[in-house]
Design an enzyme around this catalytic site. Structure first.
Site, PDB file in Angstrom:
ATOM      1  N   LEU A   1       0.475  -0.941  -0.392  1.00 56.13           N
ATOM      2  CA  LEU A   1      -0.069   0.323  -0.511  1.00 56.13           C
ATOM      3  C   LEU A   1       0.665   1.508  -0.084  1.00 56.13           C
ATOM      4  CD1 LEU A   1      -2.869  -0.697   2.635  1.00 56.13           C
ATOM      5  CD2 LEU A   1      -2.524  -1.652   0.247  1.00 56.13           C
TER       6      LEU A   1
ATOM      7  N   HIS B   1      -3.579   4.076  -2.557  1.00 58.05           N
ATOM      8  CA  HIS B   1      -4.361   3.078  -1.080  1.00 58.05           C
ATOM      9  C   HIS B   1      -5.508   3.691  -0.050  1.00 58.05           C
ATOM     10  CE1 HIS B   1      -1.196   0.333  -3.631  1.00 58.05           C
ATOM     11  NE2 HIS B   1      -2.696  -0.314  -4.001  1.00 58.05           N
TER      12      HIS B   1
ATOM     13  N   GLN C   1      -6.319 -11.713 -13.231  1.00 62.34           N
ATOM     14  CA  GLN C   1      -5.930 -10.134 -14.117  1.00 62.34           C
ATOM     15  C   GLN C   1      -4.325 -10.592 -14.541  1.00 62.34           C
ATOM     16  OE1 GLN C   1      -6.915  -8.139 -10.882  1.00 62.34           O
ATOM     17  NE2 GLN C   1      -5.748  -7.002 -11.527  1.00 62.34           N
TER      18      GLN C   1
ATOM     19  N   SER D   1       1.998   0.953  -6.770  1.00 65.61           N
ATOM     20  CA  SER D   1       3.221  -0.061  -5.652  1.00 65.61           C
ATOM     21  C   SER D   1       4.181  -1.319  -7.241  1.00 65.61           C
ATOM     22  CB  SER D   1       2.233  -1.487  -5.429  1.00 65.61           C
ATOM     23  OG  SER D   1       1.305  -0.761  -4.919  1.00 65.61           O
TER      24      SER D   1
HETATM   25  P1  AMP Z   1      -4.006  -2.040  -7.057  1.00 59.31           P
HETATM   26  O1  AMP Z   1      -3.346  -1.937  -5.766  1.00 59.31           O
HETATM   27  O2  AMP Z   1      -3.239  -1.402  -7.287  1.00 59.31           O
HETATM   28  O3  AMP Z   1      -5.073  -3.033  -7.672  1.00 59.31           O
HETATM   29  O4  AMP Z   1      -4.475  -1.081  -6.918  1.00 59.31           O
HETATM   30  C1  AMP Z   1      -5.956  -0.853  -5.720  1.00 59.31           C
HETATM   31  C2  AMP Z   1      -6.442   0.428  -5.916  1.00 59.31           C
HETATM   32  O5  AMP Z   1      -5.891   1.706  -5.394  1.00 59.31           O
HETATM   33  C3  AMP Z   1      -7.644   0.757  -7.391  1.00 59.31           C
HETATM   34  O6  AMP Z   1      -9.128   1.127  -7.449  1.00 59.31           O
HETATM   35  C4  AMP Z   1      -6.533   1.851  -8.069  1.00 59.31           C
HETATM   36  O7  AMP Z   1      -6.717   2.210  -9.077  1.00 59.31           O
HETATM   37  C5  AMP Z   1      -5.899   2.920  -6.854  1.00 59.31           C
HETATM   38  N1  AMP Z   1      -5.189   2.846  -7.372  1.00 59.31           N
HETATM   39  C6  AMP Z   1      -3.954   2.991  -7.079  1.00 59.31           C
HETATM   40  N2  AMP Z   1      -2.755   3.886  -6.627  1.00 59.31           N
HETATM   41  C7  AMP Z   1      -3.040   4.960  -6.469  1.00 59.31           C
HETATM   42  C8  AMP Z   1      -2.963   6.404  -6.596  1.00 59.31           C
HETATM   43  N3  AMP Z   1      -1.988   6.781  -6.827  1.00 59.31           N
HETATM   44  N4  AMP Z   1      -4.196   7.203  -6.966  1.00 59.31           N
HETATM   45  C9  AMP Z   1      -5.858   7.127  -5.760  1.00 59.31           C
HETATM   46  N5  AMP Z   1      -6.330   5.617  -6.040  1.00 59.31           N
HETATM   47  C10 AMP Z   1      -4.520   4.837  -6.391  1.00 59.31           C
END
Ligand code: AMP
Length: 289
Positions: A33, A37, A61, A186
């Protein structure tokens, strides 16, 4: 904060909350995170009585040549961060808990999911739609929080929720950025210092397009050429796509209007980065919408 690994335990906790009339927000993540997140969790806490975050690196995915094996993982660190954020429950299943050996049912989509990232990552949105359907069925949230950083994913999920009548609200949260403009991800941890420096070209190129739009440019071809030129000024950048599409359908547009999506995907070394803005929105947003 309750940390659970099984679907049954998650359901049991949520059933208790629902019996007390509590509302539930869901923040799905793949873990490792960062503040992006956490901003989803902050938004969920504001809107709901209870917040559930999920940490699951969803194998479905990832394509066969993608980074599933090396995707960064640190559940203990994630849990410390979520506890500090005031998350009520973390659901962090193993893949076997989510997918039986003979699993064979998928949620798939045409149109919205086919261009942009869907072109270079053909199995991704099927995996995203399938796992989110499962998570929605497990957690039964009133609201689900997704980042605008993954703009096509947000459009895909909004469409899925509408088409399949899921009874929940999808809330899109602004992209959280590093001080130099790079969207937090990440995957940013894959980059060495030189690559990290080079990665600034993404937000810089988008900013140039925003300035051009503010100056009256509405021609999509001119704008994509401008962004491409800016991206190519950085020798380490390897462009996957530069596209301007309708914000809902994800179909290419010729004249750019408010609500359209300007989206890019660029490899810096082996790290694939994405970024975007919605025409009419500031690149650095402060308000959730
Ligand atoms: P992930 O862990 O990359 O699958 O992301 C989980 C959620 O966090 C998804 O809805 C992403 O769009 C959101 N997310 C990831 N990076 C960001 C960011 N920099 N700003 C806002 N939301 C994010």
């Amino acid at each position: 904060m309750i940390i659970v690994k099984t679907i049954e335990q998650t359901r049991e906790v949520v059933r208790g909350w629902k019996a007390e009339g509590k509302t539930v927000g869901l923040c799905p993540t793949m873990g490792y995170l960062h503040e992006g997140h956490l901003s989803l969790m902050t938004a969920s806490k504001k809107d709901n009585d209870k917040t559930v975050a999920t940490v699951f690196v969803n194998p479905m995915q990832f394509g066969p040549t993608e980074d599933l094996a090396k995707y960064p993982r640190d559940l203990e660190r994630d849990c410390r961060m979520m506890e500090a954020e005031g998350v009520d429950m973390v659901f962090a299943p193993e893949a076997e808990e989510m997918y039986a050996d003979d699993f064979c049912t998928f949620v798939d989509m045409t149109g919205v999911s086919e261009g942009l990232c869907g072109r270079s990552r053909p199995v991704m949105f099927r995996g995203v739609c399938t796992v989110l359907t499962k998570l929605i069925n497990i957690v039964c949230p009133d609201r689900m929080y997704l980042g605008k950083k993954d703009a096509q994913q947000l459009a895909v999920v909004r469409r899925m929720v509408r088409d399949l009548d899921f009874d929940l609200e999808v809330v899109g949260c602004p992209t959280v950025r590093e001080e130099d403009g790079l969207a937090k991800s990440s995957r940013n941890t894959y980059m060495n210092p030189e690559q990290r420096q080079a990665s600034r070209v993404l937000s810089r190129s988008l900013r140039a397009a925003q300035d051009a739009i503010a100056g009256g440019q509405t021609d999509s071809g001119q704008l994509t050429r401008l962004i491409t030129k800016k991206l190519k000024e950085e020798p380490m950048s390897d462009i996957d796509y530069v596209e301007i599409v309708d914000g809902l359908s994800m179909q290419p547009v010729e004249k750019v209007r408010d609500g359209d999506l300007v989206a890019i995907a660029v490899r810096i070394g082996t790290t694939r980065l994405i970024d975007n803005f919605i025409v009419g929105d500031p690149l650095i947003e402060t308000q959730q919408s």
